[in-house]
Design a protein around this motif. Structure first.
Motif, PDB file in Angstrom:
ATOM      1  N   GLY A 106       0.840  -1.201   0.000  1.00 47.88           N
ATOM      2  CA  GLY A 106       0.000   0.000   0.000  1.00 47.88           C
ATOM      3  C   GLY A 106       0.869   1.242   0.000  1.00 47.88           C
ATOM      4  O   GLY A 106       2.108   1.149   0.011  1.00 47.88           O
ATOM      5  N   SER A 107       0.217   2.403   0.005  1.00 47.91           N
ATOM      6  CA  SER A 107       0.979   3.668  -0.024  1.00 47.91           C
ATOM      7  C   SER A 107       1.603   3.960   1.329  1.00 47.91           C
ATOM      8  O   SER A 107       2.685   4.535   1.412  1.00 47.91           O
ATOM      9  CB  SER A 107       0.047   4.836  -0.369  1.00 47.91           C
ATOM     10  N   THR A 108       0.916   3.553   2.393  1.00 52.79           N
ATOM     11  CA  THR A 108       1.357   3.933   3.739  1.00 52.79           C
ATOM     12  C   THR A 108       2.781   3.470   4.073  1.00 52.79           C
ATOM     13  O   THR A 108       3.549   4.254   4.623  1.00 52.79           O
ATOM     14  CB  THR A 108       0.369   3.381   4.797  1.00 52.79           C
ATOM     15  N   PRO A 109       3.170   2.215   3.767  1.00 54.64           N
ATOM     16  CA  PRO A 109       4.507   1.792   4.202  1.00 54.64           C
ATOM     17  C   PRO A 109       5.658   2.343   3.354  1.00 54.64           C
ATOM     18  O   PRO A 109       6.819   2.107   3.698  1.00 54.64           O
ATOM     19  CB  PRO A 109       4.460   0.259   4.103  1.00 54.64           C
TER      20      PRO A 109
ATOM     21  N   GLY B 231      -0.922  -1.346   7.821  1.00 56.01           N
ATOM     22  CA  GLY B 231      -1.608  -0.096   7.532  1.00 56.01           C
ATOM     23  C   GLY B 231      -3.045  -0.277   7.998  1.00 56.01           C
ATOM     24  O   GLY B 231      -3.383  -1.268   8.645  1.00 56.01           O
ATOM     25  N   ILE B 232      -3.892   0.684   7.679  1.00 55.45           N
ATOM     26  CA  ILE B 232      -5.319   0.540   8.002  1.00 55.45           C
ATOM     27  C   ILE B 232      -6.123   1.073   6.818  1.00 55.45           C
ATOM     28  O   ILE B 232      -5.742   2.081   6.210  1.00 55.45           O
ATOM     29  CB  ILE B 232      -5.670   1.272   9.326  1.00 55.45           C
ATOM     30  N   GLY B 233      -7.200   0.366   6.476  1.00 55.17           N
ATOM     31  CA  GLY B 233      -8.055   0.831   5.378  1.00 55.17           C
ATOM     32  C   GLY B 233      -9.050   1.878   5.872  1.00 55.17           C
ATOM     33  O   GLY B 233      -9.270   2.032   7.077  1.00 55.17           O
TER      34      GLY B 233
ATOM     35  N   LYS C 151      -7.505   9.003   6.641  1.00 51.28           N
ATOM     36  CA  LYS C 151      -7.425   7.863   7.567  1.00 51.28           C
ATOM     37  C   LYS C 151      -7.842   8.240   8.983  1.00 51.28           C
ATOM     38  O   LYS C 151      -7.914   7.387   9.876  1.00 51.28           O
ATOM     39  CB  LYS C 151      -6.006   7.286   7.579  1.00 51.28           C
TER      40      LYS C 151
ATOM     41  N   HIS D 269     -10.201  -1.855   7.847  1.00 51.62           N
ATOM     42  CA  HIS D 269      -9.619  -3.182   7.614  1.00 51.62           C
ATOM     43  C   HIS D 269      -8.127  -3.190   7.939  1.00 51.62           C
ATOM     44  O   HIS D 269      -7.460  -2.157   7.864  1.00 51.62           O
ATOM     45  CB  HIS D 269      -9.917  -3.703   6.200  1.00 51.62           C
TER      46      HIS D 269
ATOM     47  N   ARG E  19      -6.946   3.129  -7.993  1.00 55.00           N
ATOM     48  CA  ARG E  19      -5.937   4.079  -8.464  1.00 55.00           C
ATOM     49  C   ARG E  19      -4.713   3.383  -9.065  1.00 55.00           C
ATOM     50  O   ARG E  19      -3.977   3.979  -9.828  1.00 55.00           O
ATOM     51  CB  ARG E  19      -5.526   5.041  -7.339  1.00 55.00           C
TER      52      ARG E  19
END
Ligand code: PGA
Length: 242
Positions: free
Chosen positions: A37-40, A132-134, A202, A138, A167
């Protein structure tokens, strides 16, 4: 649950990478749980910097990723397997034989799931898990539901997850509809967990996880029951915590 707020996502990423570096220095044979994902991304950039600076040696580390889409090949540029090599594994000295990403390709996907949990157990369990968190709360691909899931399993992705991930694809239609994911139980077995969130979008999910009830409708809320969780936030993601 320990909560740390940083001025920016990149500062939070550096702090998380330092937690991983400390783990690897303490135990060079660490088993790490990794996320996509983008977060990490800021975390992985900072890990690569720590490696290049000679501070961390990944040669004996083993890793297990949280999840993978069902229905696209490992070679697909949007597979999580490809993601991990692009953003981390190709830039550090990890042994490719030591990395595992769920690989839901056999005739019997349930067997793949059982084998994945068994491989984690055989490795001695996960020492430090990155999450991360959705937007819907999630973690990995454990979507809101009636129960906290146990082991690794196959999921139908929720509409909001498909929407969030479109995206990366030409259109929402091309986002795979299923994934193989560690269960909440698999994640909760990790000895230590680090959850990262950044951005205003978020903030609600983070507030529901931290301030709300323990409820499978917010899968991340299970982490309130884990004794060793640190949440790393940027100021935007922390903006609804009072
Ligand atoms: P993101 O995804 O980092 O791309 O926002 C996080 C997640 O869905 O767990």
């Amino acid at each position: 649950m320990n909560i740390q707020v940083y001025g920016s996502a990149s500062k939070a990423g550096v702090a998380v990478a330092q937690v991983f570096a400390a783990q690897i220095i303490r135990d060079p044979f660490s088993v790490l749980g990794l996320a996509t994902g983008s977060t990490p991304l800021p975390t992985y950039e900072a890990m690569v910097e720590l490696y290049k600076a000679g501070i961390v040696d990944f040669s004996t580390v083993r890793t297990f990723n949280l999840d993978e889409y069902v229905g696209i090949s490992r070679e697909h540029e949007q597979s999580y397997y490809s993601f991990m090599f692009e953003h981390l594994f190709s830039q550090i000295n990890i042994d490719p034989a030591h990395v595992q990403v769920p690989n839901p390709v056999s005739e019997n996907l349930d067997e793949d799931c059982i084998a994945y949990d068994a491989a984690i157990d055989d490795a001695g369990g996960i020492d430090l898990q990155l999450l991360g968190i959705g937007h819907n709360g999630h973690i990995a691909f454990n979507e809101p539901g009636d129960l906290f899931t146990y082991g690794t399993h196959i999921v139908e992705l929720s509409k909001s997850t498909i929407e969030a991930n479109k995206r990366f694809f030409a259109s929402a239609d091309e986002v795979p509809k299923k994934a193989m994911t560690m269960g909440i139980g698999t994640i909760m077995k990790a000895r230590e967990i680090v959850l990262v969130a950044s951005g205003k979008d978020k903030a609600q999910a983070v507030a529901t996880m931290i301030l709300g009830e323990i409820d499978p409708l917010c899968p991340a809320s299970a982490l309130l029951l884990h004794p060793q969780v640190t949440v790393f936030l940027d100021a935007d993601a922390a903006s609804l915590l009072h």
